[in-house]
Design an enzyme around this catalytic site. Structure first.
Site, PDB file in Angstrom:
ATOM      1  N   ASP A 170       0.825  -1.217   0.000  1.00 42.28           N
ATOM      2  CA  ASP A 170       0.000   0.000   0.000  1.00 42.28           C
ATOM      3  C   ASP A 170       0.854   1.260   0.000  1.00 42.28           C
ATOM      4  O   ASP A 170       0.328   2.374  -0.007  1.00 42.28           O
ATOM      5  CB  ASP A 170      -0.956   0.007   1.205  1.00 42.28           C
TER       6      ASP A 170
ATOM      7  N   ASP B  84       7.429  -5.258   6.268  1.00 43.04           N
ATOM      8  CA  ASP B  84       8.000  -6.282   7.150  1.00 43.04           C
ATOM      9  C   ASP B  84       8.626  -7.322   6.228  1.00 43.04           C
ATOM     10  O   ASP B  84       8.009  -8.317   5.863  1.00 43.04           O
ATOM     11  CB  ASP B  84       6.907  -6.900   8.029  1.00 43.04           C
TER      12      ASP B  84
ATOM     13  N   ASP C 266       6.458  -9.259   1.818  1.00 43.52           N
ATOM     14  CA  ASP C 266       6.018  -8.427   2.937  1.00 43.52           C
ATOM     15  C   ASP C 266       5.183  -9.318   3.843  1.00 43.52           C
ATOM     16  O   ASP C 266       4.119  -9.801   3.443  1.00 43.52           O
ATOM     17  CB  ASP C 266       5.196  -7.245   2.423  1.00 43.52           C
TER      18      ASP C 266
ATOM     19  N   ASP D 189       2.474 -10.785   1.177  1.00 42.09           N
ATOM     20  CA  ASP D 189       2.481 -10.178  -0.160  1.00 42.09           C
ATOM     21  C   ASP D 189       3.808 -10.430  -0.842  1.00 42.09           C
ATOM     22  O   ASP D 189       4.886 -10.192  -0.263  1.00 42.09           O
ATOM     23  CB  ASP D 189       2.261  -8.660  -0.054  1.00 42.09           C
TER      24      ASP D 189
ATOM     25  N   GLY E 160     -12.952 -37.063 -34.902  1.00 45.31           N
ATOM     26  CA  GLY E 160     -13.916 -38.027 -34.404  1.00 45.31           C
ATOM     27  C   GLY E 160     -14.167 -39.171 -35.363  1.00 45.31           C
ATOM     28  O   GLY E 160     -13.270 -39.648 -36.064  1.00 45.31           O
TER      29      GLY E 160
ATOM     30  N   SER F  96      -6.340 -38.263 -32.413  1.00 48.72           N
ATOM     31  CA  SER F  96      -7.788 -38.195 -32.238  1.00 48.72           C
ATOM     32  C   SER F  96      -8.476 -39.374 -32.937  1.00 48.72           C
ATOM     33  O   SER F  96      -8.050 -40.510 -32.803  1.00 48.72           O
ATOM     34  CB  SER F  96      -8.312 -36.846 -32.746  1.00 48.72           C
TER      35      SER F  96
ATOM     36  N   ASP G 214      -5.215 -33.790 -26.350  1.00 50.79           N
ATOM     37  CA  ASP G 214      -5.329 -33.953 -27.796  1.00 50.79           C
ATOM     38  C   ASP G 214      -4.518 -32.851 -28.499  1.00 50.79           C
ATOM     39  O   ASP G 214      -4.539 -31.695 -28.092  1.00 50.79           O
ATOM     40  CB  ASP G 214      -6.811 -33.835 -28.157  1.00 50.79           C
TER      41      ASP G 214
END
Length: 839
Positions: free
Chosen positions: A34, A40, A90, A98, A352, A382, A667
């Protein structure tokens, strides 16, 4: 340094290890996400080529200029690509930390004996910086015997044998207490055992020798809260494995406090003793067990970009068959010399049942023209793979009339499939998948699709396996079948952003990009650093057919999603994965699509299906046989790797397939509806490709995409130039040649079109008025019986498509023979040029 040994592009050579020190000095101007005050801040370090463990600094609270001066040490191998990841976080107490920045540093930038200070500019605008000091020095250890093909590197693997002996008073411990053994970064990672008195158990850990991991042992109370279990541990032990001498047994004791349940106080001590024995891991386990000591130079897989010995033997035998066939059909006066015999391949796309039926017709047409014996390879994916896998159950199929397998295919395509998801079949499917799970194979929707597809194509359990197809090519009597799939990153990266070609043959399965291949019967087994750790049973062919054609199951997923009202995220996920293979498709109101009659999400059927769907994604999950490998320091420059690298992730070795536990196969149509890549391996030297395309609305799309892909990758392929008129009204056959690059194959492209077949029932034989209906094949329109997801044809529709495909091949005999003659002439000229002295 040891003498170098080279076999099949696989090199064995010894190299020293080095000690890398990384000193995290300080950061500057680091603020919270922010931006209000100092972060930290802590830093996470990860070097996956040195350890699976992630190291971290301490957290410096509320500081814009955190100072650590913390040094970390890693043992590295200079012959692998060592990329250190530095992540700056952080820290938060009550939420996820973060991630502020991620840095990647190639350790190769630091020369041995050198110390450098690196200043990383994290954010130029805010002047956020990080200072790190790197140094590399010689590590006083043994040489590492590396096995490499200049892309992948296999390092020595050690095996730790842990023999656990429980004390006599273990009966005082409750059964829910477990002893956990862990070697992080090892293949096994963790073993757990129940403490029962008087039992002796043995466990193995396989780990990269020079990582120097630790054995961690602790007693824990079993519950649903794993973190709490660790806190409740009553005993623990940490043993650095570098303290163990190879081949020398070490005994350690883990003291255990036994608590009286009545008074909840410690009242007696016992112990668990462990005998530790470390040694060099060897070759393939016997009977599915663990490895025993053996030669470290022998892997259970092949590293190399050339062809395996079995395929070379096939080619030697097949060449004579092809030479005799070409001499006969071309009416040559003399026999072809070995170097004059062209390699001809059939390349079939997927679509198919349409592709399955069409390929039967085209192969029948080639057989009737006596051209089938001129073919060396057949590649498919296929639906066309269904044809090929069915044919190769007969070891002499190409020498027989194809009427029988065509009749069998017709029986299954035209049958009523309403019972495919009946209660009886669903129970059978569930039993099949449960059996696979018991074998250690992770199951997904792809496996449900597999057993359903087996029912559709065979009406029974078919025990045939991919490796069984070796019987059909062992004498060169049939072309060698090749199948294709894509390895992708599951869910979060599309196939356009990351994909790797994975080829299947009766002999081997492997990745073109990495030059790594395993025996076909070992697919699904567990590997580590090229060693076979656990041998799992080879899957039936139906499970491979399902992964080669799993785009066809997407509509099944969508229908199930709609009918069962499952969560919306899944629907979006699947929709996002699937490309619109057939443009302009609008499902009819009275659809006869297979999936709409399959699914009935009410009551018991819904319950069983939900139990079967243990994993929603469509990918076929398999154990990663590249697990543990490292990338060679120069992998990115290797010409073989460069042929197939085609995404940004290729530059980030820590993100590539060897770092994954599993591979996710889909596939090939997720990227390009083609089976061409295996034929473009330069080692196969394919001269002519008969390209059979089964698209209804874009008959040149796939081959144009393949040409663009090859151009970007530097793979020889002819230019595909088609006029707009031809795209609107395509002919039966097109010839594509690259006159400037003789390494590019000659391509004969056969779109699935209705052209002269409307008026001719055979070449040169016109139809009578009463026969005109037989030439009317309804390929176009959303009501076409040949649409992608229709699995049920009428006998009349089946016959029409079969005869159309057969006719289109037979009617272009002259084009095919012309391509053969051109290929032979090119090979003769190439031989003559190679014999000319250089000027």
């Amino acid at each position: 340094m040891s003498e170098e040994v080279t076999t099949s592009y696989q090199k064995v050579q010894a190299f020293p290890t080095w000690l890398l020190s990384v000193k995290i000095l300080q950061a500057k101007n680091i603020r919270k996400a922010d931006r209000r005050n100092g972060a930290d801040c802590y830093i996470m370090l990860w070097l996956p080529t040195a350890s699976k463990e992630k190291a971290r600094t301490q957290t410096i609270l509320n500081s814009t200029t955190p100072i650590w001066n913390k040094t970390f040490y890693f043992i590295i191998q200079s012959q692998v690509k060592n990329v250190l990841e530095l992540r700056i976080y952080d820290e938060h107490l009550h939420s996820n930390d973060d991630l502020l920045f991620t840095l990647l540093f190639d350790v190769a930038e630091v020369c041995p004996g050198e110390r450098i200070l690196a200043n990383f500019i994290l954010n130029p605008e805010r002047k956020e910086e990080l200072d790190v000091e790197f140094a590399v020095q010689e590590h006083l250890g043994h040489l590492e015997s590396l096995i490499t093909n200049n892309v992948l590197v296999s390092r020595p693997v050690s095996c730790l044998n842990v023999c656990v002996v429980k004390g006599k008073s273990m009966k005082r411990l409750k059964e829910e207490n477990d002893l956990e053994l862990r070697v992080k970064g090892s293949f096994e990672d963790t073993w757990k055992m129940a403490l029962e008195s008087g039992l002796v158990e043995s466990f193995h850990f396989h780990y990269t020798t020079y990582w120097e991991p630790e054995l961690n042992a602790h007693l824990q109370h079993c519950s649903s809260n794993e973190e709490q279990d660790k806190k409740n541990s009553s005993a623990s032990l940490t043993m650095p494995l570098k303290l163990l001498s190879t081949g020398k047994e070490v005994n350690v004791v883990l003291p255990v406090s036994v608590t009286s349940p009545e008074v909840r106080t410690c009242w007696r001590y016992s112990h668990v003793s462990a005998h530790l024995l470390s040694g060099r891991a060897g070759r393939r386990p016997v009977g599915g067990g663990h490895q025993s000591p053996g030669s470290p130079e022998n892997l259970d897989m092949r590293l190399g970009f050339n062809l395996c010995e079995e395929e070379k033997s096939f080619l030697h035998k097949r060449k004579q068959v092809v030479a005799d066939a070409l001499k006969s059909i071309l009416q040559l006066k003399e026999d072809l010399l070995d170097h004059e015999v062209p390699v001809v391949a059939v390349m079939a796309t997927g679509s198919g049942c349409r592709s399955m039926v069409s390929l039967y017709g085209q192969l029948s047409g080639l057989q009737k023209l006596n051209i089938l014996d001129c073919i060396t390879y057949i590649s498919s994916t296929s639906g066309s793979a269904w044809t090929v896998s069915n044919l190769y159950e007969d070891s002499n199929w190409s020498q027989k009339d194809l009427a029988r397998p065509i009749h069998e295919a017709k029986k299954h395509v035209t049958k009523n499939k309403i019972s495919t998801f009946s209660l009886e079949h669903l129970i059978h499917y569930q039993t099949e998948l449960s059996h696979r799970a018991e074998q250690g194979i992770s199951t997904s929707f792809s496996d449900l699709w597999a057993v359903a597809l087996e029912n559709v194509l065979h009406d029974k359990v078919n025990d045939f396996k991919l490796s069984d197809q070796q019987q059909a090519v062992n004498e060169g009597q049939n072309p060698l079948p090749l199948y294709l799939a894509l390895n992708v990153k599951e869910n979060h990266i599309s196939a356009f952003d990351f994909k790797e070609w994975c080829e299947f043959s009766p002999y081997e399965i492997g990745f073109l990009k990495y030059g790594a291949f395993i025996h076909s019967e070992d697919f699904g087994s567990e590997f580590f650093m090229g060693r076979l750790m656990k041998k799992n049973p080879e899957s039936r062919i139906c499970f491979l057919e399902a992964l080669w054609s799993n785009t066809l199951a997407v509509n099944l997923l969508d229908v199930w999603n709609k009918l069962s009202s499952t969560d919306e995220d899944w629907h979006k996920l699947i929709q996002g994965k699937m490309r619109n293979i057939e443009r302009g498709y609008v499902p009819p109101q009275n659809s006869t699509y297979l999936e709409t009659s399959w699914m009935c999400p009410d009551g018991m059927l819904s319950k069983i299906i939900r139990e079967v769907l243990t994993d929603r994604p469509l990918h076929h999950h398999a154990h990663n046989f590249l697990k543990g490998f490292h990338l060679h320091k120069d992998y990115y420059q290797d010409s073989q790797f460069s042929m197939w690298k085609d995404c940004q992730l290729d530059q980030f070795p820590n993100r590539l397939t060897p770092s994954e536990d599993d591979i996710s196969l889909v596939d090939a149509a997720y990227f390009i509806n083609t089976s061409c890549p295996p034929l473009l391996r330069k080692e196969r030297k394919v001269d002519v490709i008969l390209s059979f395309d089964y698209s209804l609305d874009a008959p040149f799309q796939s081959i144009e995409q393949m040409e663009k892909y090859c151009m970007e990758q530097g793979i020889p392929f002819p230019r595909i130039s088609v006029s707009e008129e031809d795209k609107q009204n395509p002919r039966e056959c097109y010839l594509f040649i690259d006159d400037e690059n003789k390494k590019a194959p000659i391509v004969l492209h056969f779109p699935l079109v209705l052209d002269s077949f409307q008026n001719f029932k055979e070449t040169g034989v016109k139809r009578s008025k009463t026969e005109m209906d037989e030439g009317a094949v309804p390929l176009a329109g959303c009501h076409s019986p040949y649409r992608l997801m229709n699995f049920t044809y009428t006998k009349k529709d089946f016959d029409k498509l079969l005869k159309l495909a057969e006719y289109n091949v037979q009617n272009n005999r002259d084009w095919i023979l012309q391509a053969f003659c051109m290929a032979i002439e090119q090979k003769k000229c190439g031989r003559q040029q190679s014999q000319c002295p250089s000027t």
